[in-house]
Design a protein around this motif. Sequence first.
Motif, PDB file in Angstrom:
ATOM      1  N   GLY A 110       0.813  -1.201   0.000  1.00 42.61           N
ATOM      2  CA  GLY A 110       0.000   0.000   0.000  1.00 42.61           C
ATOM      3  C   GLY A 110       0.851   1.257   0.000  1.00 42.61           C
ATOM      4  N   TYR A 111       0.194   2.391  -0.114  1.00 42.22           N
ATOM      5  CA  TYR A 111       0.910   3.664  -0.237  1.00 42.22           C
ATOM      6  C   TYR A 111       1.862   3.903   0.920  1.00 42.22           C
ATOM      7  CZ  TYR A 111       1.651   8.720  -0.060  1.00 42.22           C
ATOM      8  OH  TYR A 111       2.213   9.971   0.030  1.00 42.22           O
ATOM      9  N   GLU A 112       1.388   3.686   2.157  1.00 46.21           N
ATOM     10  CA  GLU A 112       2.229   3.974   3.314  1.00 46.21           C
ATOM     11  C   GLU A 112       3.476   3.092   3.328  1.00 46.21           C
ATOM     12  OE1 GLU A 112      -1.516   5.809   3.789  1.00 46.21           O
ATOM     13  OE2 GLU A 112      -1.055   3.706   3.351  1.00 46.21           O
ATOM     14  N   THR A 113       3.339   1.832   2.916  1.00 45.42           N
ATOM     15  CA  THR A 113       4.489   0.929   2.863  1.00 45.42           C
ATOM     16  C   THR A 113       5.453   1.339   1.765  1.00 45.42           C
ATOM     17  OG1 THR A 113       3.174  -0.918   3.703  1.00 45.42           O
ATOM     18  CG2 THR A 113       5.216  -1.462   2.531  1.00 45.42           C
ATOM     19  N   LEU A 114       4.944   1.610   0.572  1.00 42.31           N
ATOM     20  CA  LEU A 114       5.818   1.974  -0.539  1.00 42.31           C
ATOM     21  C   LEU A 114       6.499   3.315  -0.297  1.00 42.31           C
ATOM     22  CD1 LEU A 114       3.742   0.850  -3.651  1.00 42.31           C
ATOM     23  CD2 LEU A 114       5.451  -0.425  -2.337  1.00 42.31           C
ATOM     24  N   ARG A 115       5.840   4.206   0.420  1.00 44.34           N
ATOM     25  CA  ARG A 115       6.448   5.506   0.715  1.00 44.34           C
ATOM     26  C   ARG A 115       7.681   5.340   1.599  1.00 44.34           C
ATOM     27  NH1 ARG A 115       2.613   9.905   3.466  1.00 44.34           N
ATOM     28  NH2 ARG A 115       2.702   8.308   5.108  1.00 44.34           N
ATOM     29  N   GLU A 116       7.703   4.278   2.408  1.00 48.77           N
ATOM     30  CA  GLU A 116       8.901   4.008   3.209  1.00 48.77           C
ATOM     31  C   GLU A 116      10.089   3.655   2.316  1.00 48.77           C
ATOM     32  OE1 GLU A 116       7.906   0.968   5.946  1.00 48.77           O
ATOM     33  OE2 GLU A 116       6.410   2.180   7.037  1.00 48.77           O
ATOM     34  N   HIS A 117       9.811   3.010   1.183  1.00 41.66           N
ATOM     35  CA  HIS A 117      10.871   2.654   0.241  1.00 41.66           C
ATOM     36  C   HIS A 117      11.257   3.835  -0.644  1.00 41.66           C
ATOM     37  CE1 HIS A 117      10.798  -1.798   0.865  1.00 41.66           C
ATOM     38  NE2 HIS A 117       9.583  -1.513   1.319  1.00 41.66           N
ATOM     39  N   PRO A 119      10.309   7.929  -0.326  1.00 41.98           N
ATOM     40  CA  PRO A 119       9.531   9.023   0.277  1.00 41.98           C
ATOM     41  C   PRO A 119       8.971  10.028  -0.724  1.00 41.98           C
ATOM     42  CG  PRO A 119      11.570   8.644   1.485  1.00 41.98           C
ATOM     43  CD  PRO A 119      11.666   7.842   0.228  1.00 41.98           C
ATOM     44  N   GLN A 120       9.562  10.110  -1.902  1.00 42.15           N
ATOM     45  CA  GLN A 120       9.090  11.064  -2.906  1.00 42.15           C
ATOM     46  C   GLN A 120       8.098  10.441  -3.884  1.00 42.15           C
ATOM     47  OE1 GLN A 120      12.753  12.682  -4.656  1.00 42.15           O
ATOM     48  NE2 GLN A 120      12.502  14.485  -3.348  1.00 42.15           N
ATOM     49  N   LEU A 121       7.654   9.237  -3.598  1.00 44.65           N
ATOM     50  CA  LEU A 121       6.772   8.522  -4.512  1.00 44.65           C
ATOM     51  C   LEU A 121       5.420   9.216  -4.655  1.00 44.65           C
ATOM     52  CD1 LEU A 121       6.357   5.869  -6.199  1.00 44.65           C
ATOM     53  CD2 LEU A 121       5.289   4.917  -4.138  1.00 44.65           C
ATOM     54  N   ILE A 122       4.933   9.266  -5.892  1.00 41.08           N
ATOM     55  CA  ILE A 122       3.564   9.679  -6.175  1.00 41.08           C
ATOM     56  C   ILE A 122       2.768   8.410  -6.445  1.00 41.08           C
ATOM     57  CG2 ILE A 122       2.072  10.901  -7.802  1.00 41.08           C
ATOM     58  CD1 ILE A 122       4.596  12.785  -8.186  1.00 41.08           C
ATOM     59  N   TYR A 123       1.772   8.170  -5.637  1.00 42.18           N
ATOM     60  CA  TYR A 123       0.975   6.945  -5.709  1.00 42.18           C
ATOM     61  C   TYR A 123      -0.431   7.348  -6.128  1.00 42.18           C
ATOM     62  CZ  TYR A 123      -1.028   2.439  -4.145  1.00 42.18           C
ATOM     63  OH  TYR A 123      -1.659   1.224  -4.072  1.00 42.18           O
ATOM     64  N   SER A 124      -0.918   6.757  -7.207  1.00 42.04           N
ATOM     65  CA  SER A 124      -2.208   7.155  -7.757  1.00 42.04           C
ATOM     66  C   SER A 124      -3.130   5.955  -7.900  1.00 42.04           C
ATOM     67  CB  SER A 124      -2.006   7.810  -9.126  1.00 42.04           C
ATOM     68  OG  SER A 124      -3.237   8.150  -9.707  1.00 42.04           O
ATOM     69  N   SER A 125      -4.390   6.167  -7.541  1.00 45.38           N
ATOM     70  CA  SER A 125      -5.383   5.102  -7.706  1.00 45.38           C
ATOM     71  C   SER A 125      -6.583   5.623  -8.476  1.00 45.38           C
ATOM     72  CB  SER A 125      -5.833   4.549  -6.346  1.00 45.38           C
ATOM     73  OG  SER A 125      -6.523   5.537  -5.606  1.00 45.38           O
ATOM     74  N   ILE A 126      -7.174   4.734  -9.271  1.00 49.79           N
ATOM     75  CA  ILE A 126      -8.432   5.006  -9.962  1.00 49.79           C
ATOM     76  C   ILE A 126      -9.417   3.939  -9.505  1.00 49.79           C
ATOM     77  CG2 ILE A 126      -9.606   5.139 -12.186  1.00 49.79           C
ATOM     78  CD1 ILE A 126      -6.965   5.890 -13.473  1.00 49.79           C
ATOM     79  N   ASP A 131     -10.899   6.629  -2.681  1.00 51.04           N
ATOM     80  CA  ASP A 131     -10.161   5.995  -1.599  1.00 51.04           C
ATOM     81  C   ASP A 131     -10.433   6.738  -0.296  1.00 51.04           C
ATOM     82  OD1 ASP A 131      -7.613   4.019  -1.236  1.00 51.04           O
ATOM     83  OD2 ASP A 131      -7.459   5.750   0.117  1.00 51.04           O
ATOM     84  N   PRO A 132     -10.524   6.026   0.827  1.00 51.10           N
ATOM     85  CA  PRO A 132     -10.796   6.690   2.111  1.00 51.10           C
ATOM     86  C   PRO A 132      -9.780   7.768   2.474  1.00 51.10           C
ATOM     87  CG  PRO A 132     -11.063   4.316   2.321  1.00 51.10           C
ATOM     88  CD  PRO A 132     -10.464   4.560   0.968  1.00 51.10           C
ATOM     89  N   ARG A 133      -8.576   7.676   1.949  1.00 50.80           N
ATOM     90  CA  ARG A 133      -7.559   8.673   2.292  1.00 50.80           C
ATOM     91  C   ARG A 133      -7.976  10.085   1.890  1.00 50.80           C
ATOM     92  NH1 ARG A 133      -4.943   4.130   0.340  1.00 50.80           N
ATOM     93  NH2 ARG A 133      -3.254   3.257   1.626  1.00 50.80           N
ATOM     94  N   THR A 134      -8.826  10.193   0.871  1.00 45.43           N
ATOM     95  CA  THR A 134      -9.214  11.517   0.386  1.00 45.43           C
ATOM     96  C   THR A 134     -10.684  11.839   0.644  1.00 45.43           C
ATOM     97  OG1 THR A 134      -9.672  10.617  -1.829  1.00 45.43           O
ATOM     98  CG2 THR A 134      -7.458  11.478  -1.424  1.00 45.43           C
ATOM     99  N   GLY A 135     -11.396  10.948   1.303  1.00 42.74           N
ATOM    100  CA  GLY A 135     -12.809  11.160   1.607  1.00 42.74           C
ATOM    101  C   GLY A 135     -13.544   9.841   1.661  1.00 42.74           C
ATOM    102  N   GLU A 136     -13.882   9.400   2.872  1.00 40.64           N
ATOM    103  CA  GLU A 136     -14.444   8.055   3.056  1.00 40.64           C
ATOM    104  C   GLU A 136     -15.951   8.055   2.840  1.00 40.64           C
ATOM    105  OE1 GLU A 136     -14.165   4.383   6.290  1.00 40.64           O
ATOM    106  OE2 GLU A 136     -13.339   6.365   6.765  1.00 40.64           O
ATOM    107  N   THR A 137     -16.453   7.055   2.094  1.00 40.47           N
ATOM    108  CA  THR A 137     -17.890   6.888   1.895  1.00 40.47           C
ATOM    109  C   THR A 137     -18.232   5.405   1.988  1.00 40.47           C
ATOM    110  OG1 THR A 137     -18.173   6.411  -0.477  1.00 40.47           O
ATOM    111  CG2 THR A 137     -17.619   8.672   0.111  1.00 40.47           C
ATOM    112  N   GLU A 138     -19.536   5.140   2.171  1.00 37.20           N
ATOM    113  CA  GLU A 138     -19.989   3.749   2.308  1.00 37.20           C
ATOM    114  C   GLU A 138     -19.915   3.001   0.981  1.00 37.20           C
ATOM    115  OE1 GLU A 138     -24.778   4.677   1.745  1.00 37.20           O
ATOM    116  OE2 GLU A 138     -23.996   3.985   3.691  1.00 37.20           O
ATOM    117  N   ARG A 139     -19.801   3.710  -0.143  1.00 33.25           N
ATOM    118  CA  ARG A 139     -19.732   3.038  -1.440  1.00 33.25           C
ATOM    119  C   ARG A 139     -18.358   2.418  -1.721  1.00 33.25           C
ATOM    120  NH1 ARG A 139     -24.055   3.983  -4.787  1.00 33.25           N
ATOM    121  NH2 ARG A 139     -25.362   5.806  -4.351  1.00 33.25           N
TER     122      ARG A 139
END
Length: 396
Positions: A110-117, A119-126, A131-139
Amino acid sequence: MGALADLRVLDLTQVLAGPYCTMLLADMGADVVKIERPGGDLIRSNPPYAEDPESEAYGGYFQSVNRGKRSLELDLRTDEDRDAFRSLVERADVVVENFKMGTMEQFDCGYETLREHNPQLIYSSIRGFGDPRTGETERQGQPSFDLIAQALGGVMEITGQEDGPPTKVGPGVGDLFTAALNAVGILAAVHHRERTGEGQYVDTAMYDAMISLCERTVYQYSCDGDSPTRRGNSHPTLFPYDAFETADGYAVVAAFSDGHWQTLCEAMERPELAADYPDAASRLANRDHLRGEIADWTRQHETDAVVDLLDGRVPAAPIQTTADIFEDPHVHARDMLADVSQPGVDAEMTVAGSPIKMTETMPEPRGRAPRLDEHRAELLEDQQSGGDPRPAESDD
Protein backbone atom coordinates in the motif's frame (compact mmCIF):
# COMPACT_ATOMS: atom_id res chain seq x y z
CA MET A 1 12.53 12.48 -26.34
CA GLY A 2 9.11 13.28 -24.97
CA ALA A 3 8.27 15.91 -22.38
CA LEU A 4 8.04 13.19 -19.70
CA ALA A 5 11.13 11.24 -20.75
CA ASP A 6 12.58 11.48 -17.23
CA LEU A 7 9.46 10.03 -15.60
CA ARG A 8 9.29 6.37 -14.55
CA VAL A 9 5.76 5.01 -14.03
CA LEU A 10 4.92 1.61 -12.57
CA ASP A 11 1.52 0.71 -13.96
CA LEU A 12 -0.42 -2.01 -12.13
CA THR A 13 -3.69 -1.19 -13.88
CA GLN A 14 -5.73 -3.26 -16.26
CA VAL A 15 -8.74 -3.07 -18.60
CA LEU A 16 -9.41 0.59 -19.61
CA ALA A 17 -9.33 3.48 -17.13
CA GLY A 18 -5.87 2.89 -15.68
CA PRO A 19 -4.21 1.80 -18.93
CA TYR A 20 -5.62 4.85 -20.76
CA CYS A 21 -4.22 7.13 -18.04
CA THR A 22 -0.74 5.64 -18.28
CA MET A 23 -1.00 5.52 -22.10
CA LEU A 24 -1.35 9.32 -22.07
CA LEU A 25 1.85 9.51 -20.02
CA ALA A 26 3.64 7.04 -22.31
CA ASP A 27 2.66 9.04 -25.40
CA MET A 28 4.35 12.04 -23.77
CA GLY A 29 7.55 10.06 -23.28
CA ALA A 30 7.22 8.53 -19.81
CA ASP A 31 8.81 5.12 -19.29
CA VAL A 32 5.72 3.14 -18.34
CA VAL A 33 6.35 -0.33 -16.94
CA LYS A 34 3.19 -2.41 -17.00
CA ILE A 35 3.30 -4.71 -13.96
CA GLU A 36 0.94 -7.54 -14.93
CA ARG A 37 -0.58 -10.16 -12.71
CA PRO A 38 0.00 -13.86 -13.59
CA GLY A 39 -1.61 -14.40 -16.98
CA GLY A 40 -1.57 -10.71 -17.80
CA ASP A 41 -4.13 -7.97 -18.22
CA LEU A 42 -7.69 -9.30 -18.49
CA ILE A 43 -8.22 -7.64 -21.88
CA ARG A 44 -5.15 -9.04 -23.66
CA SER A 45 -7.32 -11.59 -25.46
CA ASN A 46 -10.19 -9.25 -26.34
CA PRO A 47 -10.94 -8.98 -30.09
CA PRO A 48 -10.69 -7.69 -32.73
CA TYR A 49 -7.47 -8.97 -34.26
CA ALA A 50 -5.59 -7.77 -37.34
CA GLU A 51 -5.48 -11.16 -39.08
CA ASP A 52 -5.12 -14.32 -36.98
CA PRO A 53 -6.29 -14.57 -33.36
CA GLU A 54 -4.31 -17.78 -32.92
CA SER A 55 -1.01 -16.11 -33.83
CA GLU A 56 -1.35 -12.60 -32.49
CA ALA A 57 -0.14 -11.76 -28.98
CA TYR A 58 -3.19 -9.65 -28.16
CA GLY A 59 -6.19 -7.93 -29.69
CA GLY A 60 -7.02 -4.36 -30.57
CA TYR A 61 -8.38 -3.38 -27.15
CA PHE A 62 -5.05 -4.12 -25.44
CA GLN A 63 -2.98 -2.68 -28.29
CA SER A 64 -4.85 0.63 -28.28
CA VAL A 65 -4.33 1.62 -24.64
CA ASN A 66 -1.03 -0.14 -23.88
CA ARG A 67 1.12 1.00 -26.79
CA GLY A 68 4.57 2.24 -25.89
CA LYS A 69 4.77 0.43 -22.53
CA ARG A 70 7.02 -2.34 -21.20
CA SER A 71 5.67 -5.49 -19.53
CA LEU A 72 6.77 -7.36 -16.44
CA GLU A 73 4.70 -10.25 -15.06
CA LEU A 74 4.76 -10.38 -11.25
CA ASP A 75 2.78 -12.28 -8.64
CA LEU A 76 2.65 -9.92 -5.66
CA ARG A 77 1.41 -12.79 -3.50
CA THR A 78 4.96 -14.23 -3.51
CA ASP A 79 7.87 -12.85 -1.49
CA GLU A 80 10.24 -12.91 -4.46
CA ASP A 81 8.04 -10.94 -6.81
CA ARG A 82 6.93 -8.56 -4.06
CA ASP A 83 10.57 -7.80 -3.32
CA ALA A 84 11.22 -7.25 -7.03
CA PHE A 85 8.34 -4.82 -7.22
CA ARG A 86 9.48 -2.87 -4.16
CA SER A 87 12.96 -2.67 -5.64
CA LEU A 88 11.49 -1.08 -8.76
CA VAL A 89 9.50 1.33 -6.59
CA GLU A 90 12.70 2.66 -5.06
CA ARG A 91 13.65 4.24 -8.38
CA ALA A 92 10.20 4.98 -9.73
CA ASP A 93 8.42 8.32 -9.79
CA VAL A 94 4.82 7.15 -9.96
CA VAL A 95 2.79 4.05 -9.11
CA VAL A 96 -0.70 3.74 -10.62
CA GLU A 97 -3.23 1.06 -9.70
CA ASN A 98 -6.95 0.47 -10.14
CA PHE A 99 -7.49 -2.49 -7.83
CA LYS A 100 -10.38 -2.82 -5.43
CA MET A 101 -9.75 -0.76 -2.30
CA GLY A 102 -7.43 -2.58 0.10
CA THR A 103 -5.91 -4.95 -2.46
CA MET A 104 -2.43 -3.41 -2.41
CA GLU A 105 -2.50 -3.42 1.39
CA GLN A 106 -3.14 -7.17 1.27
CA PHE A 107 0.09 -7.49 -0.71
CA ASP A 108 1.83 -5.26 1.86
CA CYS A 109 2.38 -2.78 -0.98
CA GLY A 110 0.00 0.00 0.00
CA TYR A 111 0.91 3.66 -0.24
CA GLU A 112 2.23 3.97 3.31
CA THR A 113 4.49 0.93 2.86
CA LEU A 114 5.82 1.97 -0.54
CA ARG A 115 6.45 5.51 0.71
CA GLU A 116 8.90 4.01 3.21
CA HIS A 117 10.87 2.65 0.24
CA ASN A 118 10.58 5.92 -1.72
CA PRO A 119 9.53 9.02 0.28
CA GLN A 120 9.09 11.06 -2.91
CA LEU A 121 6.77 8.52 -4.51
CA ILE A 122 3.56 9.68 -6.18
CA TYR A 123 0.98 6.94 -5.71
CA SER A 124 -2.21 7.15 -7.76
CA SER A 125 -5.38 5.10 -7.71
CA ILE A 126 -8.43 5.01 -9.96
CA ARG A 127 -11.49 3.44 -8.38
CA GLY A 128 -15.22 3.60 -8.82
CA PHE A 129 -15.79 5.52 -5.60
CA GLY A 130 -12.39 6.78 -4.55
CA ASP A 131 -10.16 6.00 -1.60
CA PRO A 132 -10.80 6.69 2.11
CA ARG A 133 -7.56 8.67 2.29
CA THR A 134 -9.21 11.52 0.39
CA GLY A 135 -12.81 11.16 1.61
CA GLU A 136 -14.44 8.06 3.06
CA THR A 137 -17.89 6.89 1.90
CA GLU A 138 -19.99 3.75 2.31
CA ARG A 139 -19.73 3.04 -1.44
CA GLN A 140 -16.00 2.40 -1.33
CA GLY A 141 -15.16 -1.21 -1.94
CA GLN A 142 -18.14 -1.70 -4.25
CA PRO A 143 -17.30 -2.80 -7.80
CA SER A 144 -17.82 -0.29 -10.59
CA PHE A 145 -17.58 -0.10 -14.35
CA ASP A 146 -18.22 2.60 -16.92
CA LEU A 147 -21.95 1.79 -17.02
CA ILE A 148 -22.26 2.17 -13.24
CA ALA A 149 -20.40 5.50 -13.25
CA GLN A 150 -22.50 6.89 -16.09
CA ALA A 151 -25.69 5.85 -14.32
CA LEU A 152 -24.79 7.30 -10.92
CA GLY A 153 -23.09 10.46 -12.19
CA GLY A 154 -26.05 11.68 -14.23
CA VAL A 155 -24.70 11.02 -17.72
CA MET A 156 -27.40 8.51 -18.67
CA GLU A 157 -30.23 10.66 -17.32
CA ILE A 158 -29.38 13.49 -19.75
CA THR A 159 -28.49 11.27 -22.72
CA GLY A 160 -31.01 9.96 -25.25
CA GLN A 161 -34.19 11.12 -26.94
CA GLU A 162 -36.78 13.04 -24.93
CA ASP A 163 -39.31 10.21 -25.14
CA GLY A 164 -36.73 7.43 -24.81
CA PRO A 165 -34.99 5.66 -21.94
CA PRO A 166 -31.79 6.82 -20.23
CA THR A 167 -28.91 5.98 -22.57
CA LYS A 168 -25.23 5.25 -22.09
CA VAL A 169 -22.82 7.48 -24.01
CA GLY A 170 -21.07 5.42 -26.70
CA PRO A 171 -17.44 5.83 -25.60
CA GLY A 172 -16.56 4.65 -22.10
CA VAL A 173 -16.42 8.15 -20.63
CA GLY A 174 -16.69 6.76 -17.10
CA ASP A 175 -13.28 5.23 -17.71
CA LEU A 176 -11.70 7.64 -20.18
CA PHE A 177 -12.59 10.97 -18.59
CA THR A 178 -11.58 9.63 -15.17
CA ALA A 179 -8.30 8.47 -16.68
CA ALA A 180 -7.56 11.85 -18.24
CA LEU A 181 -8.30 13.64 -14.95
CA ASN A 182 -6.06 11.20 -13.11
CA ALA A 183 -3.21 11.93 -15.51
CA VAL A 184 -3.68 15.64 -14.78
CA GLY A 185 -3.55 14.89 -11.05
CA ILE A 186 -0.35 12.87 -11.44
CA LEU A 187 1.37 15.65 -13.38
CA ALA A 188 0.24 18.22 -10.80
CA ALA A 189 1.74 16.02 -8.08
CA VAL A 190 4.99 15.76 -10.07
CA HIS A 191 5.12 19.56 -10.29
CA HIS A 192 4.46 19.85 -6.54
CA ARG A 193 7.27 17.38 -5.84
CA GLU A 194 9.69 19.38 -7.99
CA ARG A 195 8.97 22.44 -5.86
CA THR A 196 8.88 20.77 -2.44
CA GLY A 197 10.45 17.32 -2.72
CA GLU A 198 7.21 15.88 -1.34
CA GLY A 199 5.38 12.91 -2.81
CA GLN A 200 1.67 12.31 -2.27
CA TYR A 201 -1.40 10.20 -2.95
CA VAL A 202 -3.51 11.03 -6.02
CA ASP A 203 -7.07 9.66 -6.07
CA THR A 204 -9.64 9.91 -8.85
CA ALA A 205 -13.08 8.29 -8.56
CA MET A 206 -15.21 7.42 -11.57
CA TYR A 207 -18.39 8.62 -9.86
CA ASP A 208 -16.75 11.96 -9.01
CA ALA A 209 -15.46 12.35 -12.55
CA MET A 210 -18.93 11.89 -14.03
CA ILE A 211 -20.31 14.64 -11.78
CA SER A 212 -17.55 16.90 -13.07
CA LEU A 213 -18.36 15.88 -16.65
CA CYS A 214 -22.01 16.79 -16.06
CA GLU A 215 -21.13 20.18 -14.54
CA ARG A 216 -23.94 21.89 -16.46
CA THR A 217 -26.61 19.86 -14.67
CA VAL A 218 -25.21 20.90 -11.28
CA TYR A 219 -25.56 24.63 -11.78
CA GLN A 220 -28.89 24.19 -13.57
CA TYR A 221 -30.38 22.31 -10.63
CA SER A 222 -28.85 24.79 -8.20
CA CYS A 223 -30.53 27.68 -10.00
CA ASP A 224 -34.02 26.36 -10.74
CA GLY A 225 -34.47 23.19 -8.67
CA ASP A 226 -35.41 21.07 -11.70
CA SER A 227 -33.38 17.96 -12.50
CA PRO A 228 -32.19 18.19 -16.12
CA THR A 229 -33.19 15.25 -18.28
CA ARG A 230 -32.94 14.01 -21.87
CA ARG A 231 -33.26 16.43 -24.76
CA GLY A 232 -32.01 14.32 -27.65
CA ASN A 233 -29.34 16.21 -29.58
CA SER A 234 -30.55 19.65 -28.54
CA HIS A 235 -29.28 21.96 -25.79
CA PRO A 236 -31.42 23.33 -22.93
CA THR A 237 -30.27 26.95 -23.26
CA LEU A 238 -28.96 27.28 -26.84
CA PHE A 239 -30.91 27.19 -30.10
CA PRO A 240 -30.48 26.11 -32.81
CA TYR A 241 -27.99 23.57 -31.53
CA ASP A 242 -29.15 20.22 -32.84
CA ALA A 243 -28.90 17.42 -35.40
CA PHE A 244 -31.13 17.66 -38.46
CA GLU A 245 -32.08 15.00 -40.96
CA THR A 246 -30.91 15.61 -44.52
CA ALA A 247 -31.81 13.93 -47.82
CA ASP A 248 -29.08 11.33 -47.28
CA GLY A 249 -28.18 11.39 -43.59
CA TYR A 250 -27.78 13.91 -40.78
CA ALA A 251 -25.96 17.18 -40.17
CA VAL A 252 -25.48 19.18 -37.00
CA VAL A 253 -26.00 22.94 -36.90
CA ALA A 254 -24.96 25.23 -34.05
CA ALA A 255 -26.25 28.71 -34.94
CA PHE A 256 -27.26 30.06 -31.55
CA SER A 257 -25.48 33.43 -31.79
CA ASP A 258 -27.35 36.28 -33.44
CA GLY A 259 -24.83 36.51 -36.27
CA HIS A 260 -24.85 32.80 -36.99
CA TRP A 261 -28.65 32.77 -36.89
CA GLN A 262 -28.86 35.55 -39.48
CA THR A 263 -26.41 33.73 -41.73
CA LEU A 264 -28.38 30.49 -41.41
CA CYS A 265 -31.58 32.29 -42.38
CA GLU A 266 -29.80 33.77 -45.41
CA ALA A 267 -28.66 30.31 -46.50
CA MET A 268 -32.23 29.03 -46.05
CA GLU A 269 -33.52 32.04 -48.03
CA ARG A 270 -35.80 32.84 -45.07
CA PRO A 271 -34.90 36.42 -44.07
CA GLU A 272 -38.25 36.82 -42.29
CA LEU A 273 -37.13 34.27 -39.68
CA ALA A 274 -34.11 36.44 -38.86
CA ALA A 275 -36.37 39.47 -38.54
CA ASP A 276 -39.08 37.75 -36.48
CA TYR A 277 -36.69 35.99 -34.08
CA PRO A 278 -33.73 38.36 -33.74
CA ASP A 279 -32.45 37.33 -30.30
CA ALA A 280 -31.72 34.19 -28.30
CA ALA A 281 -34.75 34.59 -26.01
CA SER A 282 -37.23 34.71 -28.90
CA ARG A 283 -35.61 31.71 -30.57
CA LEU A 284 -35.68 29.66 -27.38
CA ALA A 285 -39.32 30.54 -26.78
CA ASN A 286 -40.22 29.32 -30.28
CA ARG A 287 -37.71 26.50 -30.61
CA ASP A 288 -40.22 23.82 -31.63
CA HIS A 289 -41.55 25.91 -34.49
CA LEU A 290 -38.09 26.95 -35.64
CA ARG A 291 -36.72 23.41 -35.39
CA GLY A 292 -39.42 22.35 -37.83
CA GLU A 293 -38.53 25.18 -40.23
CA ILE A 294 -34.84 24.21 -40.23
CA ALA A 295 -35.66 20.50 -40.57
CA ASP A 296 -37.89 21.19 -43.58
CA TRP A 297 -34.94 22.96 -45.22
CA THR A 298 -32.27 20.37 -44.42
CA ARG A 299 -34.43 17.49 -45.68
CA GLN A 300 -34.40 19.11 -49.13
CA HIS A 301 -30.61 18.88 -49.39
CA GLU A 302 -27.97 16.21 -49.06
CA THR A 303 -25.63 16.47 -46.08
CA ASP A 304 -22.66 17.81 -48.03
CA ALA A 305 -24.89 20.46 -49.64
CA VAL A 306 -26.13 21.67 -46.24
CA VAL A 307 -22.58 22.00 -44.98
CA ASP A 308 -21.43 23.67 -48.22
CA LEU A 309 -24.30 26.17 -48.14
CA LEU A 310 -23.25 27.24 -44.68
CA ASP A 311 -19.67 27.38 -46.02
CA GLY A 312 -17.82 27.73 -42.73
CA ARG A 313 -19.84 30.79 -41.76
CA VAL A 314 -22.07 28.80 -39.42
CA PRO A 315 -20.79 25.92 -37.26
CA ALA A 316 -22.09 22.84 -39.08
CA ALA A 317 -20.81 19.38 -39.83
CA PRO A 318 -21.85 15.97 -41.13
CA ILE A 319 -22.32 13.15 -38.64
CA GLN A 320 -19.43 10.94 -39.64
CA THR A 321 -18.91 7.21 -39.40
CA THR A 322 -15.55 5.77 -38.44
CA ALA A 323 -14.99 5.04 -42.14
CA ASP A 324 -15.51 8.75 -42.83
CA ILE A 325 -13.00 9.62 -40.12
CA PHE A 326 -10.38 7.38 -41.73
CA GLU A 327 -10.86 9.32 -45.00
CA ASP A 328 -10.84 12.83 -43.49
CA PRO A 329 -7.69 14.80 -44.49
CA HIS A 330 -7.84 16.75 -41.21
CA VAL A 331 -7.44 13.52 -39.23
CA HIS A 332 -4.31 12.57 -41.18
CA ALA A 333 -2.85 16.07 -41.07
CA ARG A 334 -3.21 16.01 -37.29
CA ASP A 335 -1.68 12.51 -36.96
CA MET A 336 -4.79 11.21 -35.24
CA LEU A 337 -4.42 7.74 -36.76
CA ALA A 338 -1.26 5.84 -35.93
CA ASP A 339 -0.08 2.48 -37.24
CA VAL A 340 1.69 0.11 -34.85
CA SER A 341 3.02 -3.37 -35.49
CA GLN A 342 0.97 -6.36 -34.39
CA PRO A 343 3.24 -9.10 -33.00
CA GLY A 344 2.58 -12.59 -34.29
CA VAL A 345 1.65 -11.57 -37.81
CA ASP A 346 3.17 -9.45 -40.57
CA ALA A 347 0.58 -6.73 -40.14
CA GLU A 348 -0.08 -3.39 -38.53
CA MET A 349 -3.02 -2.12 -36.54
CA THR A 350 -4.31 1.44 -36.55
CA VAL A 351 -4.93 3.07 -33.18
CA ALA A 352 -6.06 6.56 -32.23
CA GLY A 353 -3.21 9.07 -32.08
CA SER A 354 -2.55 11.52 -29.28
CA PRO A 355 -4.84 14.57 -29.19
CA ILE A 356 -2.24 16.47 -27.14
CA LYS A 357 -0.03 18.46 -29.51
CA MET A 358 3.21 20.21 -28.53
CA THR A 359 5.69 22.07 -30.70
CA GLU A 360 8.93 20.86 -29.10
CA THR A 361 8.07 17.46 -27.58
CA MET A 362 5.23 16.11 -29.69
CA PRO A 363 3.34 13.29 -27.98
CA GLU A 364 2.83 10.18 -30.09
CA PRO A 365 2.34 6.43 -29.72
CA ARG A 366 5.86 5.17 -29.03
CA GLY A 367 5.67 1.70 -30.51
CA ARG A 368 3.34 -1.24 -30.08
CA ALA A 369 1.98 -2.71 -26.87
CA PRO A 370 4.24 -5.26 -25.16
CA ARG A 371 4.02 -9.01 -25.13
CA LEU A 372 3.35 -10.38 -21.66
CA ASP A 373 6.57 -10.27 -19.55
CA GLU A 374 8.52 -9.13 -22.62
CA HIS A 375 10.87 -6.87 -20.68
CA ARG A 376 11.69 -9.02 -17.65
CA ALA A 377 15.40 -9.28 -18.41
CA GLU A 378 16.07 -5.61 -19.03
CA LEU A 379 14.03 -4.56 -16.00
CA LEU A 380 15.11 -7.05 -13.35
CA GLU A 381 18.67 -7.76 -14.49
CA ASP A 382 19.49 -4.06 -14.77
CA GLN A 383 17.84 -3.51 -11.41
CA GLN A 384 20.07 -6.12 -9.81
CA SER A 385 23.19 -4.67 -11.43
CA GLY A 386 22.36 -1.18 -10.23
CA GLY A 387 21.94 0.22 -13.72
CA ASP A 388 19.15 2.45 -14.91
CA PRO A 389 16.51 0.10 -16.33
CA ARG A 390 15.32 2.43 -19.05
CA PRO A 391 13.88 1.06 -22.28
CA ALA A 392 16.23 -0.01 -25.03
CA GLU A 393 15.58 0.92 -28.63
CA SER A 394 12.84 -1.29 -30.07
CA ASP A 395 13.21 -3.06 -33.40
CA ASP A 396 9.49 -2.77 -34.22
